[in-house]
Every structure is written in C-alpha cells, then in structure tokens.
Design a protein around this motif. Structure first.
Motif, PDB file in Angstrom:
ATOM      1  N   ILE A  75     -81.462 -69.024  33.408  1.00  0.00           N
ATOM      2  CA  ILE A  75     -82.864 -69.417  33.284  1.00  0.00           C
ATOM      3  C   ILE A  75     -83.243 -70.242  34.501  1.00  0.00           C
ATOM      4  O   ILE A  75     -82.430 -71.029  35.018  1.00  0.00           O
ATOM      5  CB  ILE A  75     -83.090 -70.210  31.981  1.00  0.00           C
ATOM      6  CG1 ILE A  75     -84.582 -70.405  31.716  1.00  0.00           C
ATOM      7  CG2 ILE A  75     -82.352 -71.543  31.997  1.00  0.00           C
ATOM      8  CD1 ILE A  75     -84.876 -70.889  30.307  1.00  0.00           C
ATOM      9  N   THR A  79     -89.277 -71.149  34.162  1.00  0.00           N
ATOM     10  CA  THR A  79     -89.192 -70.836  32.734  1.00  0.00           C
ATOM     11  C   THR A  79     -88.915 -72.089  31.917  1.00  0.00           C
ATOM     12  O   THR A  79     -89.464 -72.262  30.825  1.00  0.00           O
ATOM     13  CB  THR A  79     -88.104 -69.777  32.499  1.00  0.00           C
ATOM     14  OG1 THR A  79     -88.287 -68.692  33.403  1.00  0.00           O
ATOM     15  CG2 THR A  79     -88.168 -69.248  31.078  1.00  0.00           C
ATOM     16  N   CYS A 336     -86.714 -64.113  31.722  1.00  0.00           N
ATOM     17  CA  CYS A 336     -87.560 -65.103  32.396  1.00  0.00           C
ATOM     18  C   CYS A 336     -88.950 -64.551  32.662  1.00  0.00           C
ATOM     19  O   CYS A 336     -89.955 -65.237  32.449  1.00  0.00           O
ATOM     20  CB  CYS A 336     -86.906 -65.557  33.696  1.00  0.00           C
ATOM     21  SG  CYS A 336     -85.399 -66.534  33.457  1.00  0.00           S
ATOM     22  N   ILE A 339     -90.939 -64.460  29.416  1.00  0.00           N
ATOM     23  CA  ILE A 339     -91.468 -65.756  28.995  1.00  0.00           C
ATOM     24  C   ILE A 339     -92.673 -66.139  29.848  1.00  0.00           C
ATOM     25  O   ILE A 339     -93.630 -66.746  29.359  1.00  0.00           O
ATOM     26  CB  ILE A 339     -90.354 -66.821  29.044  1.00  0.00           C
ATOM     27  CG1 ILE A 339     -89.330 -66.533  27.931  1.00  0.00           C
ATOM     28  CG2 ILE A 339     -90.920 -68.236  28.884  1.00  0.00           C
ATOM     29  CD1 ILE A 339     -88.125 -67.438  27.939  1.00  0.00           C
ATOM     30  N   ARG A 340     -92.654 -65.757  31.134  1.00  0.00           N
ATOM     31  CA  ARG A 340     -93.846 -65.974  31.957  1.00  0.00           C
ATOM     32  C   ARG A 340     -95.018 -65.147  31.448  1.00  0.00           C
ATOM     33  O   ARG A 340     -96.174 -65.580  31.510  1.00  0.00           O
ATOM     34  CB  ARG A 340     -93.543 -65.614  33.420  1.00  0.00           C
ATOM     35  CG  ARG A 340     -92.557 -66.557  34.097  1.00  0.00           C
ATOM     36  CD  ARG A 340     -92.499 -66.267  35.593  1.00  0.00           C
ATOM     37  NE  ARG A 340     -91.342 -66.911  36.185  1.00  0.00           N
ATOM     38  CZ  ARG A 340     -90.217 -66.300  36.522  1.00  0.00           C
ATOM     39  NH1 ARG A 340     -90.103 -65.008  36.329  1.00  0.00           N
ATOM     40  NH2 ARG A 340     -89.212 -66.963  37.060  1.00  0.00           N
TER      41      ARG A 340
END
Length: 635
Positions: A75, A79, A336, A339-340
């Motif tokens: 990660i 993130t 990652c 999640i963005r």
C-alpha cells in the motif's frame, strides 16, 4: 419454523446490527441511496466513506467469510491518506511493515548487491510504501462499519440482474447463495466493487479489454514462529537474475510472501507440490522446516480495463474496472487504484444525495440556485458532472500507473544473460551518484497522483488537479495531520489571511451551502493572528513549512480544495480573482461550464509500451547513460 435462508440473513443482520438503519417504509420499498456490490478492500473503503457521509447504503457480498490468505500486500502513502478519511490511517500506519529493501543480482552468495535502500521515505505524513496482511485490513474495515448507522451489510448475496429505469433508479436483482428466491432492491447509484470477474460488469455487457501476461509466477504465502528466520528475512528483497528471479516481502503477523518468476520449461503444476516448493526455497537459503504454508498458487497478472467506468448510474471500481500489474506497490489486484476510485467517486455521490458533505447535517434539498433563479436538485444538476468526471479523472491516472508498473516490471525480469549483466552493472554504477541514489531512496520516479481532466479549474493550470500536500500542523495547541483539521468537505484555504475577506457575500453563501470549511494557514502563532481578523475560520499553524512552500511555489494566496484533497484551483490575494474562481466552480457544478479537458502526459510511456520490452529497456538505459555522461562532464 424459519428457513436456513432466513436464519442466515438474521445472523448477518445481527452481526452488523449497529450498521443497520431501516425504517418500515424502506423495508417495504427496499430502496437505498447506494448499493455496493462486493466487500473486499475497495468495497469496504467505499462503504466506510458512504457511512462517514451519512448516505443510506446497502452492501451485498457473495462470500460469507473473509478470504484468509493475503492477496494484495503493498500500500502506498496516497492510499493510506484515504484511510485517514475514515479515521483508520493511524491504525493502518501501525499495522504495516516498513522494511528496508535491497535489489540483488542473484541469490545470496551468488550475486552482488545492486542497491540497498533504507526505510521508505515519508509522503503526505505516511510511509511511501508499506506491506500489510490483507485479511486483518479487511476485518478492520468491516469492524469500522459498525459505527455508521446508515450502512447495512448482507453477506451471502450475489447479484443476478441489473437494470436502470428511465427515471435513473437502478434495480438490482439478488439471490442468497443456495437459495431459490430472487429479491429486487433499488438505488440511486450502484457501485460495482466485485473484482476482476465482476458479475455487474458482465450483466452490463461491458468489454474487459486487455490480456493476461504470458509469464507465470509461483506465489507462496508462508508464516513462521522462528525469530531467527524473521531476522534473516527482515528486508524486502528483489533478486532480478538467476534461473528463477524472485521477490520476497516480509509481512506483519509473522508472514512472508515469495514470488518466483517461472521459466518456459518449468511445469507449473509440479511446482505447487510441497517437495518442489521446499526445493525451490532451499535453493535460495530458506529453511522450510519451520514454515507453515498458507497458499501455493500459479499466477499470471492481467492488464485489463473496462471500456467504460460507468453506465448510467452504475459505476465500476477497482478490479471490476481495471487490473494492474503487481509492481510498484499497486497491489496484486490493483487495490490501491481501486481505493483511489472510491475516494474520487464517493464524495460526489454523497454531495448529490444529501446536499452537503458535513456529517450530521444532511439536508436533502436543492443545493444551489442557478443564475436564472431556478432551483436545481442534486439529481438534476450534478449527475452529468458525476458520470463524466469520474471516468475523465480516473482513467488517465490508472493508465499511467499501469504503464509505469509494467515498465518497472520489465526491468526486473529480463531473461537474456547478456542483457541482465549489462542492466545490473549499469544500475550498480548509477546508484553511486548522489542524485540517482536520492531519486531511488525517495521513490521520486513514481508518477504523482494528478487529475488531468475533469472537475478542476481550467484557468489554474499550474495547480488544478494536484494532490494538496499534507504535513503535521498545530491546531488549537494540538499537533495533527492537516486532513484531520479540514473536515470531510470542500475547503477554502487562505495563506496568512482570512479567505472570507477575499470573497463577496454571494460566494460565501454558495460555499457555506455546500458545507465548505474556511481555513487560515500561517507560519507562526501570534496574538495578532488569533484576533477577530481570523474569525469564522480554522486557524492552522504550518510548523513544518510544507504548506507555505506550496503557496510560495505557485504564487498563490487562496486555494479551493475538493473533498478528496485534490486542488480545484487557486487565486492571488485579490477579491476579483478569488470570487471569479468560486464563480467558475459554481458554474461547473450547475452545468453552465464544461468540465476541464487536458491532454494526459502519456506520450513517452505510450511509446515505450508499444515497443518490445527489450527496446523499452534500451531506451531507458540510453537516457540514463546520457544523464550520467552529463553529470560526469559537469564534475
């Protein structure tokens, strides 16, 4: 007697009783603001973000248990900053490994050290890269949902049908695993976070363009209680030469990840057998007698992306929208980037549904009035912007990270002995130069997160779309990260002045109706700066100087930040410039101004990606040689 299906649902609802918020009418109508399909890391972050904004959300997850093995293991700081939006950044930062790493030309004793890198540098207040144990992160994300009464989670349900009505309402047909009956729920927005095999994407008949990489990797997840073994394997190690180049990553909870690149003549099936795995680990000096094997799989990474990231009111996030290579800390499944995606989309939906971004202040009424005086409701005004800005903003960055990761991976998995020797000698020499070593240690070659086109100001070309810096600041005598002081909505920030004094009353009114936070940042605390001059603003002391440096770099005095902390635009310290910026912001929201469109900076990367891998490597090496020669000449 209640059925097994009813008992299972009751158990699931009991487990998430604190996240349940249903009125009798909602039970009768089965309607939610948002339905999220999938409760992996991306879906769980999206559900937490929706909960933090008070959006009525139903989450449907087909699996009844969290997958016990680690899949994504890395990660990045961007993130981790998103985890801060749901108050889990401190927990995450304490539960990720921040190991040193090394790149070797061959297994220990049979090669040399190309580079040794200390612990990762900090960015946005967090480690630039960390390694985590996915089951623990997923469990924590689910536990965190308990504090949001607007979120309901149902486990064991999979989606079998999706249709959008002419009124924009999405109908989701779902069925309990093993059950016979189908149920239909409706929502304003549907978020598909159900992975690379997304059932929602297939139901929408969207093409998933791309291919699987021809190379195979053997992925081993192991654990051990042997402390001496953990000390020996404390560094993240890349061995980029030899018969089977490999990556070793130390994980929390006494776990380790090994990934071996297989040769064309390797038998993938036999390599997953225990004796062959033990032989392979033994060849790199790892004693297997104290290891517990959790997973042994053959993996081919994919390079794929959906033709569109949304269809109407249905949006694809994470692997449902794109699969990335497992290089450069993007996670083995593009976690990652997923999640963005959630951070980019969730605040927009929350604003359009609730009319504000301030928790506990849900108004559910028209947000703004157009210049004609007609009221515009969230659904009428903002949907076009929501749908088009999501794809415009996320797609270029995903493509850039995909190409960057692919190029990085191609440099680490060369097969030709002459090419590998040249590469190893070259990079061994290159990192002896201070500026190259600094680039590597600070990981400055990774593309910065940027919004190229979309909901950003077209007249703030220098700053619009940049992710605003974060550092530790002083607020009310307490030291905290900047985001903790800004709240969860839009932010108008003034550098050493009250931003309200740079706005007329009409602009202030428009921003206040959106739940905007007004902030004044200054260098040092003084009695004058605590006076009434800064009343109505949050006063922040820039103790580390990072924020002031940003304002000075771009010659700005006034900046408007989006809820995801990307810059909408900036202005100088004049009333006209600041008010005009807010005017353009308002007009873009109310469809009186088109979204900003700019060309993404992909020219060089596109060229490299279209060449053969060897050609791309030659191009990179030639560029580096030119830099080295220039540096030597200047000395």
């Amino acid at each position: 007697m209640p059925s097994v299906r009813e008992l299972t649902r009751a158990a699931h609802q009991l487990a998430f009783s604190q996240t349940k918020m249903e009125t009798s009418s909602e039970r009768r109508n089965n309607h939610y603001d948002v339905i999220i399909v999938g409760l992996g890391p991306v879906g769980a972050v999206a559900a937490n973000l929706m909960g933090s904004y008070g959006v009525r959300t139903l989450v449907l997850e087909k699996e009844q248990e969290i997958y016990k093995g680690p899949r994504a293991v890395a990660i990045d700081s961007e993130t981790t900053r998103i985890f801060g939006m749901i108050d889990l950044d401190d927990w995450l930062d304490k539960h990720v490994g921040k190991a040193e790493y090394q790149i070797l030309s061959g297994p220990e004793g049979r090669g040399w050290t190309i580079m040794d890198v200390p612990r990762p540098a900090l960015e946005f207040g967090y480690s630039k890269i960390g390694f985590f144990y996915q089951p623990t992160v997923e469990s924590t994300l689910r536990d965190n949902l308990e504090k949001y009464p607007s979120v309901l989670v149902w486990l064991g349900y999979h989606v079998v049908g999706v249709a959008e009505g002419s009124n924009g309402i999405v109908h989701v047909k779902t069925k309990f695993i093993g059950g016979m009956n189908e149920e239909v729920y409706t929502c304003k927005y549907l978020l598909a976070c159900d992975g690379g095999r997304s059932s929602v994407r297939k139901l929408l008949k969207l093409k998933y363009k791309g291919s699987a990489n021809p190379e195979s990797w053997l992925v081993l997840d192991v654990s051990s209680k042997n402390e001496e073994l953990h000390r020996k394997l404390s560094k993240c190690t890349y061995v980029i030469a030899g018969r089977n180049p490999y990556i070793h990553i130390p994980l929390p909870e006494s776990c380790h990840r090994f990934e071996f690149l297989l040769n064309d003549n390797d038998d993938p099936q036999s390599l997953t057998q225990v004796d062959r795995v033990e032989e392979l680990l033994g060849s790199i000096g790892v004693d297997v007698s104290d290891l517990v094997f959790h997973r042994r799989i053959i993996y081919k990474f994919h390079l794929r992306s959906a033709e569109r990231m949304n269809v109407g009111h249905t949006f694809l996030l994470g692997d449902a929208a794109h699969c990335l290579p497992p290089f450069r800390g993007q996670g083995s499944t593009g976690m990652c980037c997923g999640i963005r995606d959630a951070a980019n989309l969730c605040w927009k939906i929350a604003l359009f549904v609730n009319g504000t971004l301030q928790p506990g202040s849900v108004v559910r009424k028209p947000l703004l009035s157009s210049t004609s005086g007609n009221e515009v409701t969230p659904g009428q005004v903002y949907f076009d912007r929501l749908a088009s800005s999501y794809h415009k903003e996320r797609s270029p960055h995903v493509e850039l990270m995909m190409r960057h990761a692919l190029l990085y991976g191609s440099l680490t998995k060369l097969r030709n002995p002459i090419a590998t020797f040249v590469r190893d000698v070259f990079f061994t020499a290159a990192v002896q130069l201070p500026f190259v070593r600094r680039l590597v240690w600070e990981d400055s070659v990774k593309p910065a997160p940027t919004v190229v086109s979309g909901f950003i100001d077209d007249q703030s070309s220098a700053t619009a779309g940049l992710l605003f810096p974060q550092s530790y600041v002083m607020v009310g005598g307490k030291r905290k990260l900047l985001d903790k002081a800004l709240g969860c909505g839009f932010v108008v920030m003034g550098w050493e002045q009250n931003p309200k004094l740079l706005l007329n009353m009409d602009c202030q009114s428009k921003l206040t109706s959106l739940g905007c936070t007004f902030v004044t940042v200054f260098r040092e605390q003084s009695s004058e700066q605590q006076s009434d001059y800064f009343s109505g603003c949050i006063a922040i002391e820039d103790t580390e100087g990072a924020i002031g440096s940003w304002f000075e770099k771009y010659k700005a005095s006034f900046v408007l930040l989006r809820p995801d902390r990307f810059v909408f635009g900036h202005a100088d310290n004049s009333l006209d410039a600041s008010s005009e910026l807010i005017g353009r912001f308002h007009n873009m929201l109310t469809k009186q101004k088109a979204l900003t469109v700019r060309k993404p900076p992909l020219v060089l990367l596109k060229y490299v990606s279209k060449c053969k891998v060897a050609t791309g490597i030659i191009v990179v090496i030639i560029i580096m040689c030119i830099i080295l020669l220039l540096y030597a000449f200047l000395l």
